[in-house]
Structures are given as C-alpha cells and as structure tokens.
Design an enzyme around this catalytic site. Sequence first.
Site, short mmCIF file in Angstrom:
data_model
loop_
_atom_site.label_atom_id
_atom_site.label_comp_id
_atom_site.label_asym_id
_atom_site.label_seq_id
_atom_site.Cartn_x
_atom_site.Cartn_y
_atom_site.Cartn_z
N GLY A 1 0.82 -1.21 0.00
CA GLY A 1 0.00 0.00 0.00
C GLY A 1 0.85 1.26 0.00
O GLY A 1 1.88 1.32 0.66
N ARG B 1 0.98 -5.36 -5.95
CA ARG B 1 1.20 -6.63 -5.25
C ARG B 1 1.45 -7.70 -6.32
O ARG B 1 0.91 -7.62 -7.42
CB ARG B 1 0.01 -6.98 -4.38
CG ARG B 1 -0.32 -5.86 -3.38
CD ARG B 1 -1.42 -6.26 -2.41
NE ARG B 1 -1.89 -5.11 -1.64
CZ ARG B 1 -1.29 -4.64 -0.56
NH1 ARG B 1 -0.20 -5.22 -0.13
NH2 ARG B 1 -1.78 -3.59 0.08
N ASP C 1 5.27 -4.94 6.22
CA ASP C 1 5.80 -6.26 6.53
C ASP C 1 5.73 -7.23 5.35
O ASP C 1 6.63 -8.05 5.16
CB ASP C 1 5.11 -6.84 7.76
CG ASP C 1 3.61 -7.05 7.57
OD1 ASP C 1 3.04 -6.50 6.61
OD2 ASP C 1 3.01 -7.77 8.39
N THR D 1 4.37 2.62 5.76
CA THR D 1 3.00 2.14 5.92
C THR D 1 2.27 3.06 6.88
O THR D 1 2.82 3.43 7.92
CB THR D 1 2.95 0.69 6.45
OG1 THR D 1 1.62 0.36 6.84
CG2 THR D 1 3.87 0.51 7.65
N ASP E 1 -0.11 2.38 8.82
CA ASP E 1 -0.62 1.73 10.03
C ASP E 1 0.30 1.85 11.23
O ASP E 1 -0.12 1.60 12.36
CB ASP E 1 -0.88 0.24 9.75
CG ASP E 1 -2.09 0.02 8.87
OD1 ASP E 1 -2.88 0.97 8.69
OD2 ASP E 1 -2.25 -1.11 8.36
N ASP F 1 2.59 -0.10 12.27
CA ASP F 1 2.55 -1.37 12.99
C ASP F 1 3.83 -2.19 12.89
O ASP F 1 3.83 -3.38 13.22
CB ASP F 1 1.37 -2.22 12.48
CG ASP F 1 1.44 -2.49 10.98
OD1 ASP F 1 2.29 -1.88 10.30
OD2 ASP F 1 0.64 -3.31 10.49
N ARG G 1 -5.89 -2.36 10.05
CA ARG G 1 -6.44 -3.71 9.97
C ARG G 1 -6.01 -4.56 11.16
O ARG G 1 -6.77 -5.37 11.67
CB ARG G 1 -5.98 -4.37 8.67
CG ARG G 1 -6.81 -5.58 8.27
CD ARG G 1 -6.27 -6.25 7.02
NE ARG G 1 -5.77 -5.30 6.03
CZ ARG G 1 -5.06 -5.66 4.96
NH1 ARG G 1 -4.76 -6.93 4.77
NH2 ARG G 1 -4.65 -4.75 4.11
#
Length: 334
Positions: free
Chosen positions: A24, A85, A116, A139, A141, A143, A185
């Site tokens: 993303g 992707r 990741d 990213t 996120d 995370d 997510r």
Amino acid sequence: MIEINEIHPNPAGIKRVAVLTSGGDAPGMNAAIRAVVRAAASQGIEVVGVRRGFSGLHRGEMHLLGPRDVANTIQRGGTILLTARSRTWRTPEGRAEGARYLREWGVGGLIVIGGDGSFHGGYHLQEEHGIPVIGVPGTIDNDLYGTDHTIGYFTAVETALDAVDKLRDTGASHERIFVIEVMGRHAGHIALDVAVAGGAEEVFIPEDEKPIESVVEIVKQSVEKGKKGSIIIVAEGYDGGAQAVGDAIQAGTGLETRVSILGHIQRGGSPVSSDRILASRLGEAAVYALMDGQKGVMVGRTSGGITYTPLPETWQNSKDVSHDLYRCARVLSI
C-alpha cells in the site's frame, strides 16, 4: 560548530543500488525515494528505480534515477515508482527472475520501502540469492516493530482528524451520533491518536476486543450530560468494524446514528512535514546501511536515533499501542 562528514565510508564497495516501493502507498514514499537517490549520488553511487514494486522487478521494469529525476517530488503523495502486489514474486521462480535482472544491472543492494509484506518479499530474495536488502518502513498503520513511527502515519492521522472535525460539526448541528472508521487492519495506532486529538467519546481498536455493548451506555451518559452529538472512532480491524458499532448504538439508544468509513482517503494527499523529515532521514540511512555492509535489516528511528532491526523481527514482534494514551482517551471522554 557542527562537523559534517560529506563522504561516508563504503567498506562494502557499493557502486549501484536499486529502490522500489511495495504494498500500500503511504504519504512520504516519494520523499524517501528522493533521499535514497540524492544520498547515493552524494557518495558517487548510482540508483536504479524499479517500477511497480516486486511485480515490476520480476519483469525487469527498471531505469536509472538521478537527482534531477526526483526534483519537486518531496511534497507529492503516492509513489512516483508506482506500487503493486505480486503473486509471482511469492514463488521461487519469480524471485529468481528479479535477482537475474538485478545482477544484469550490476546492483549491489536493494532498498525496499513498504510494510511487513514487502519486507517478507525482500528477505526471501536476500536469503535465496544473496542480494543485500534494506527495509524502509513505509505504511500508514505504524505497525512495524523497530521504529517509533512509520512513513505515512503522521499524514494519515492528520487526514482522518480533519474528517472527524468536519463530521463533529454536522453531528452537533443535527444532534447525531457519528461512528467513524479509520484504517488499521491489525493495529489501532491511527484510531487511538485520532480519538484523543478529535475528542472522541469512545474508541475501538483490535488490541482490545471489548464488547460493542459497552458503547451504548457511554452514549447514553453523554446525552444525559447534555452533549448534542458524539464521535466514536473505530479501527477497521476491530471485529465487525464501524457498521457493527453503529448498529449497536442505534438499537440500544434509538438515537440517530451515522456510520462514516474514511477508507483509502487516508493514504492520499501531500505528506505533512513530520513524514517528509522521517522519510528523508530513513532514505539516507538506508543508503549508508548498504555502504556499511548491513543486510536484512530495517532502518528505523527510535528516540530520535537511527536503528537497525533484523527484518524477521519487524513482523515476528508486535508493536503495541500506547496504554497511557488509551487511558488518556477514556479519562478525557467524560
């Protein structure tokens, strides 16, 4: 007087590196690409840009990038190298094709900007074909273990917060409840920051699977205290998402409730200054890491300094949300 060493040691003898963006997109990726290209150029190293991530790598979509090619890109969202992707890259045959192209181009190391999943792809390439890989955390996120913040996170929070502020205005005018879903997510970092900064009455995150029913009583208490509208923040990874939370409020209180899913708008837009600075630091650090002989690590920023984290640790270890901030959100929601 600040001493500036313009020439970085190059014991690895790196002469050419490749860079790609994968997964993303995140605001600040272009700033990271720019930093890689210009930091490398300052050391006499050439940079090969790979278009469309690993999907483009196994097809040989590569071209040289110079300092002028990345001019006027630091403020742009998305990624000038494009991203995609690739199922083919998940196969040994696909990675072998990518490795062949990298060798043909004389590349001594690959810089992967992504999350990741992207790091998995780069790590397998290195393990199977011996090409050094450095990860740069890109990213929204936030995370990834091994860095305080990831590229794109700050902008995503600001984008979501701007939407929350606007929805709060209309919610108060119509005395409505707004349940707003933000990205995340598997992690609630965006949701938690937006909840505190946006003055939300409640926040639901994947790290705390508290029952949806708990929000009904909170909304009722808010109404009793004279609040004309309420804002509820939900991370997309919370079980059931915003729609389930909105349905529970509507059924439990009878109050008019609206659900707003912000979605991919959080990925777009011009990166804020914090993301531009972080991306610039990490892009430069990735080049120096390859020159130092590092491989299979992610460059991150922790407590203001540059750190190296082995790629497997970035996905094997979890990065928890701030429990202090979570408590703060609850305390200030009264």
